[in-house]
Design a protein around this motif. Structure first.
Motif, mmCIF file in Angstrom:
data_model
loop_
_atom_site.group_PDB
_atom_site.id
_atom_site.type_symbol
_atom_site.label_atom_id
_atom_site.label_comp_id
_atom_site.label_asym_id
_atom_site.label_seq_id
_atom_site.Cartn_x
_atom_site.Cartn_y
_atom_site.Cartn_z
ATOM 1 N N THR B 140 -9.618 -9.769 7.305
ATOM 2 C CA THR B 140 -8.822 -10.053 6.104
ATOM 3 C C THR B 140 -7.371 -9.655 6.367
ATOM 4 N N PRO B 141 -6.416 -10.522 5.991
ATOM 5 C CA PRO B 141 -5.011 -10.180 6.248
ATOM 6 C C PRO B 141 -4.461 -9.172 5.239
ATOM 7 N N TYR B 142 -3.363 -8.566 5.616
ATOM 8 C CA TYR B 142 -2.660 -7.615 4.752
ATOM 9 C C TYR B 142 -2.345 -8.262 3.400
ATOM 10 N N GLY B 143 -2.583 -7.511 2.330
ATOM 11 C CA GLY B 143 -2.180 -7.981 1.006
ATOM 12 C C GLY B 143 -3.201 -8.808 0.266
ATOM 13 N N ALA B 144 -4.228 -9.332 0.973
ATOM 14 C CA ALA B 144 -5.160 -10.243 0.298
ATOM 15 C C ALA B 144 -6.052 -9.499 -0.692
ATOM 16 N N ILE B 145 -6.190 -10.071 -1.884
ATOM 17 C CA ILE B 145 -7.124 -9.540 -2.878
ATOM 18 C C ILE B 145 -8.537 -9.961 -2.492
ATOM 19 N N THR B 146 -9.443 -8.981 -2.458
ATOM 20 C CA THR B 146 -10.869 -9.274 -2.323
ATOM 21 C C THR B 146 -11.565 -8.431 -3.378
ATOM 22 N N THR B 147 -12.892 -8.572 -3.504
ATOM 23 C CA THR B 147 -13.565 -7.778 -4.537
ATOM 24 C C THR B 147 -13.641 -6.294 -4.154
ATOM 25 N N THR B 148 -13.402 -5.962 -2.892
ATOM 26 C CA THR B 148 -13.360 -4.543 -2.517
ATOM 27 C C THR B 148 -11.927 -4.036 -2.313
ATOM 28 N N THR B 149 -10.941 -4.921 -2.461
ATOM 29 C CA THR B 149 -9.530 -4.498 -2.482
ATOM 30 C C THR B 149 -8.900 -5.185 -3.701
ATOM 31 N N PRO B 150 -9.363 -4.805 -4.892
ATOM 32 C CA PRO B 150 -9.104 -5.669 -6.057
ATOM 33 C C PRO B 150 -7.711 -5.558 -6.677
ATOM 34 N N ILE B 151 -6.961 -4.511 -6.404
ATOM 35 C CA ILE B 151 -5.726 -4.325 -7.167
ATOM 36 C C ILE B 151 -4.483 -4.548 -6.316
ATOM 37 N N LEU B 152 -4.339 -3.767 -5.256
ATOM 38 C CA LEU B 152 -3.162 -3.926 -4.400
ATOM 39 C C LEU B 152 -3.391 -4.963 -3.296
ATOM 40 N N GLY B 153 -4.649 -5.304 -3.072
ATOM 41 C CA GLY B 153 -4.962 -6.127 -1.899
ATOM 42 C C GLY B 153 -5.178 -5.205 -0.709
ATOM 43 N N LYS B 154 -5.617 -5.799 0.411
ATOM 44 C CA LYS B 154 -5.910 -4.988 1.590
ATOM 45 C C LYS B 154 -4.627 -4.348 2.111
ATOM 46 N N ARG B 155 -4.719 -3.091 2.522
ATOM 47 C CA ARG B 155 -3.525 -2.372 2.989
ATOM 48 C C ARG B 155 -3.377 -2.367 4.505
ATOM 49 N N GLU B 156 -4.324 -2.959 5.210
ATOM 50 C CA GLU B 156 -4.245 -2.976 6.663
ATOM 51 C C GLU B 156 -4.116 -4.418 7.143
ATOM 52 N N HIS B 157 -3.602 -4.583 8.359
ATOM 53 C CA HIS B 157 -3.441 -5.937 8.892
ATOM 54 C C HIS B 157 -4.730 -6.433 9.529
ATOM 55 N N LYS B 158 -4.712 -7.748 9.855
ATOM 56 C CA LYS B 158 -5.878 -8.420 10.433
ATOM 57 C C LYS B 158 -6.150 -7.948 11.865
#
Ligand code: TPP
Ligand code: SF4
Ligand code: MG
Lengths: 101, 298
Positions: B140-158
């Protein structure tokens, strides 16, 4: 559905295993999912096959002479073909057809 | 006309359970066209194990083995050994999701590649665990919203999986994406010919429900990923690195579209701040610095 269990020679090595056969319609008539219908205007179509190339469903049949034909039994109406047609030959219609049971 | 240069035979049947506009099926159809009938496919738990159909029908016209999530490369190694023992010849293909490749399947794949096991491994990367409802993965790329990164999006890069596979010194590693099926077709053909060791192809496969975009945009988004430089098309053949398709022209940062063009079409990035977008742009530019080093080594 009747389940028949046969005793093949190879079954001595492998226990009975579920086996599916390939074919269209494994999920049924997915054309029923469609909210909008892509319709090819054959006067504008240049038979380039771009719609066929990008159809994720393989719901467009392509022949060199007759060009593309959409199989509405399975087309889910994603409309990728409408976006990708370089000649603007596919238009969108609201789906109003009642599907037969 | 371009369509007429490619085989009309289909090994992927309509009426399957994939979502409308699915980038994974778009790619799989062309992979199977390139491989042809004498192939065996291994699929770990992923969208494909569901959309190909359960019972009694399947959407795939070649033999498929469905296998546990972590075990795809191990099962394929077994099939390769069995074919050899019986003196039969077929192309063995693993078709796995990003979760099944960059996270849970990586040890089986790394082991098989190190042993130079004779199969093609293709990861179709929809950048999350889509089948179970869009959970974040290593891809998953940085920033993408997923159901386990629901608010800020993922904080790490792909995670850069193709580079991990290049480090295994296998004869063929390539990247591709659904929006350039002819590039993909050529790469799969090439992988098929390079027998005797593991070949790896990583396909970026846009996913309308998971990335939150209109199903008709799958091809556009896939192409924008390439034109912004977020996804790089290349192949490494016997250690020789080569950019392919539109990526060839993008070494010069001026030629790349701003990443925003790609991000703004997708709901999973709609919350991004200016800083987030700049962070993604910096990441893209860093990726390209690595690419330019690989190019200049030749
Ligand atoms: C050991 C194990 N853990 C969890 C699951 C549940 N599961 C099935 S598919 C899946 C997601 C697969 O994600 P990915 O590999 O990215 O493929 P995609 O569904 O995105 O195509 C998960 C978590 C499982 N089948 N086995
Ligand atoms: S969730 Fe995404 S990858 Fe899975 S079938 Fe749907 S569109 Fe394809
Ligand atoms: Mg995935």
């Amino acid at each position: 559905m009747k389940i028949v269990v046969k005793n093949y020679e190879w079954m001595k090595e492998i226990p009975p295993t579920p086996l599916s056969r390939p074919g269209p319609g494994s999920m049924g008539m997915t054309g029923r999912w469609r909210a909008e219908r892509p319709v090819i205007n054959y006067e504008k179509c240049k038979k380039c096959g771009m719609c066929w190339t990008y159809c994720p469903e393989n719901a467009i049949v392509f022949s060199k002479d007759e060009g593309p034909r959409i199989n509405y039994n399975y087309c889910k109406g994603c409309l990728v073909c409408v976006e990708e047609c370089p000649y603007d030959a596919i238009k969108v219609e609201r789906e109003v057809v009642e599907w037969e049971k | 006309m371009s369509a007429q240069r490619y085989p009309l035979e289909e090994y992927f049947y309509p009426g399957n359970a994939s979502c409308p506009g699915c980038g994974a099926t778009m790619a799989l159809r062309w992979v199977l066209k390139a491989l042809g009938k004498k192939s065996i496919m291994v699929v770990p738990a992923c969208c494909t194990s569901v959309f190909m159909g359960l019972y009694p029908k399947s959407a795939i016209g070649i033999p498929v083995l469905n296998i546990a999530f972590a075990a795809a490369a191990a099962a394929a190694s077994g099939i390769v050994a069995a074919l050899k023992a019986r003196g039969k010849d077929a192309t063995v293909l693993v078709w796995a999701g990003d979760g099944g490749t960059v996270d849970i399947g990586i040890q089986a794949l790394s082991g098989a590649a190190e042993r130079q096991t004779d199969f093609i491994y293709i990861c179709y990367d929809n950048e999350a665990y889509m089948n179970t409802g869009i959970q974040r993965s290593g891809a998953t790329p940085y920033g993408a919203i997923t159901t386990t990164t629901p608010i800020l999006g993922k904080r790490e890069h792909k995670k850069n999986m193709p580079r991990i596979m290049i480090a295994h010194d296998i004869p063929y590693v390539a990247t591709a994406t659904s929006g350039y099926p002819h590039d993909l077709f050529r790469k799969v053909k090439k992988a098929k010919e390079k027998r005797g060791a593991t070949r790896y192809i990583h396909i970026l496969a846009p996913c309308p429900p998971g990335w939150r975009f209109d199903s008709k945009l799958t091809v556009k988004i896939s192409r924008l990923a390439v034109r912004t430089g977020m996804w790089v098309l290349y192949e490494v053949e016997d250690g020789k690195f080569r950019l392919t398709g539109p990526s060839k022209a993008l070494l010069d940062p001026e030629k790349r579209l701003p990443v925003e063009e790609y991000l703004k079409l997708q709901g999973r990035f709609s919350h991004l701040t200016r800083e987030d977008i700049e962070e993604i742009q910096r990441w893209v530019d860093r990726q390209w610095e690595l690419i330019s080093k690989m190019v200049s080594k030749e």
